[in-house]
Design an enzyme around this catalytic site. Structure first.
Site, PDB file in Angstrom:
ATOM      1  N   LYS A 153       0.836  -1.210   0.000  1.00  0.00           N
ATOM      2  CA  LYS A 153       0.000   0.000   0.000  1.00  0.00           C
ATOM      3  C   LYS A 153       0.867   1.255   0.000  1.00  0.00           C
ATOM      4  CE  LYS A 153      -3.809   1.999   2.784  1.00  0.00           C
ATOM      5  NZ  LYS A 153      -4.695   1.769   3.942  1.00  0.00           N
ATOM      6  N   SER A 161      -9.770   1.771   3.197  1.00  0.00           N
ATOM      7  CA  SER A 161      -8.929   2.587   2.343  1.00  0.00           C
ATOM      8  C   SER A 161      -7.920   1.775   1.525  1.00  0.00           C
ATOM      9  CB  SER A 161      -8.151   3.588   3.198  1.00  0.00           C
ATOM     10  OG  SER A 161      -7.266   2.911   4.078  1.00  0.00           O
ATOM     11  N   SER A 191      -9.820  -0.819   7.345  1.00  0.00           N
ATOM     12  CA  SER A 191      -9.363  -0.670   5.965  1.00  0.00           C
ATOM     13  C   SER A 191      -8.730  -1.889   5.322  1.00  0.00           C
ATOM     14  CB  SER A 191      -8.369   0.481   5.872  1.00  0.00           C
ATOM     15  OG  SER A 191      -9.078   1.671   5.788  1.00  0.00           O
TER      16      SER A 191
END
Ligand code: GLN
Length: 479
Positions: free
Chosen positions: A77, A152, A176
């Site tokens: 990420k 997210s 997330s």
């Protein structure tokens, strides 16, 4: 023989037998990422260096050197630092910024033989539930491109679901990892606060943030978590023993499953999910497990408490992006004040600005006691309550989300509806407990629905053991 990735153990057997090579597997992943570039999961592919590393690993394999993650292709990420590589938290304010050091989790991935294949899109500073808040555009759900992948860590979920990496790292501050895993038909795990180092993770809300993992199976996720876990001199909150094996043993057990009857049949849940959860409970009893109902006090406050505390911490953490030290400075800045104002107004997107304002407000003199202090007290009540609950059961079952992935744009103008997405996931972050989302089935349109288990503090092996036993459908195969 179909050599598409299934499990690390199967893949390692194929590598040992010479039926495939790490290079072939990296090439396959790169091809998969490139041919599905429209999903916008990757902000950057490290094609050349991933191939070089693959060749080096193939050399090691040829002399019999195997590590737990040898040749495992992992995406990371865009809020986790990797030395010499860009990291932006999907924000314009960090545009062009290069990491000076690697996060402990990245170093540990590399030490254990993994190949890092690229940087994955996410909501700006990990704030969001749909991956629509990225400065680099939304990520699409690989199972249905009109739907969100969740957020997210939407890019991390999409990359695994589309077959562009074997596993991926995300971060879970309020859900997330688990929510996007649910929306993409994957296993998604958030560790106990303090199991995995946060060093090198771009902070959002430090008392909640944890690095989490996406995969197609509980077994693979547990293997990767084992490799990245443990004490780290750079993060004093990380206290878990390193080298503790968390991989489930495969034996079947009878569990005491805690649950809240009102949550499992809550009217906020979509009806298909409601009936799947009911089936899960009934089936569990038939198999000899014990169900233990609990009434949880203060659940209505979970979302407000999370958003008060997380925004308070975010407003403080994000004050460092001032246009002075990191990333972008506005071209018209000509004084200290205009540097701050212009750089932050231009660099941060609307959701980040909203949260900074909310967080600054709840911390301001006069409101601090009314909001921040009160929210801390409720957090403590929830934590104590769950500690008690977890001493009476082995796992606590609850929904991950209220339904399947929603349509792109359907909630983006309603921040409150978006915040309510997290009602079942924030509990694990508020209490610091480990939690995992596993696929439960699919709805009529073929979209995945999920079940979540919370476990006892630092008892991840038990949690993985239970999750692997109940994981009805271990991930949706590459499409
Ligand atoms: N959706 C939640 C939020 O927007 C959780 C985010 C996260 O876990 N990073 O705050």
């Amino acid at each position: 023989m179909d050599l598409a990735f299934e499990r690390i153990s199967v893949y390692h057997d194929c590598l040992r037998l010479g039926q495939t090579t790490v290079k072939d597997e990296v090439l396959r992943c790169l091809e998969s990422a490139r041919s599905q570039a429209h999903l916008n999961a990757f902000l950057e592919l490290y094609a050349e260096e991933a191939l070089e590393r693959a060749e080096a690993l193939d050399q090691e394999i040829s002399v019999g050197n195997f590590k737990p993650l040898t040749g495992v292709v992992v995406g990371v990420k865009d809020n986790i630092c990797y030395a010499g590589h860009q990291v932006s938290a999907s924000s314009k304010i960090l545009d062009g910024f290069q990491s000076l050091y690697s996060a402990t989790v990245v170093e540990r991935l590399l030490e254990h033989g993994a190949v890092v294949i690229g940087r994955l899109n996410c909501d700006e500073f990990a704030m969001g539930s749909s991956n629509e808040n990225s400065a680099f555009g939304p990520v699409l759900n690989p199972l249905n491109t009109s739907r969100v992948p969740g957020g997210s860590s939407g890019g991390s979920a999409a990359a695994v679901a589309m077959g562009a990496c074997h596993l991926s790292l995300g971060t879970d501050t309020g859900g997330s990892v688990r929510q996007p895993a649910a929306y993409c038909g994957l296993v998604g795990f958030k560790p106990t606060y303090g199991r995995v180092s946060r060093h090198g993770l771009i902070a959002f809300a430090s008392s909640f943030d944890q690095v989490g993992v996406f995969g197609q199976s509980v077994e693979d996720v547990a293997r990767l978590v084992t490799c990245i876990s443990g004490r780290d001199d750079f993060d004093s909150t990380c206290t878990a023993d390193a080298h503790e094996c968390l991989v489930p043993k495969g034996e079947k057990k009878l569990y005491r499953i805690g649950y809240s009857p009102s949550w499992m049949s809550s009217s906020v849940l979509n009806t298909e999910l409601q009936s799947m959860l009911k089936n899960f409970l009934e089936q569990s009893v038939k198999e000899g497990h014990t169900l233990i109902p609990f009434e949880i006090e203060g659940m209505d406050y979970a979302i407000p408490v999370y958003y008060i505390l997380a925004t308070a911490e975010a407003s403080s953490n994000l004050s460092r992006y001032s246009g002075l030290n990191y990333g972008v400075r506005h071209a018209d800045a000509d004084s200290l004040e205009s540097t701050f104002k212009l750089s932050r107004s231009q660099g941060f997107g609307p959701e980040v600005q909203r949260r900074i304002m909310l967080g600054t407000y709840v911390l301001s003199e006069g409101y601090y006691d009314a909001y921040y202090v009160k929210a801390q007290r409720v957090r403590r009540i929830l934590r104590d309550q769950f500690q008690r609950i977890m001493s009476e059961c082995d796992v606590f079952a609850l929904p991950t989300t209220v339904g399947p992935a929603f349509g792109i744009g359907s909630k983006s103008n309603d921040p409150l509806a978006m915040y309510l997405e997290d009602q079942f996931t924030v509990l694990a972050n508020l209490t610091g407990l480990p939690a995992i989302s596993i696929p439960l089935g699919s709805d009529e349109e073929g979209m995945p629905l999920a079940l979540q288990f919370m476990g006892s503090s630092f008892q991840e092996q038990d949690l993985f053991q239970a999750a692997s036993q109940f994981c009805i459908k271990e991930g949706i195969k590459n499409i």
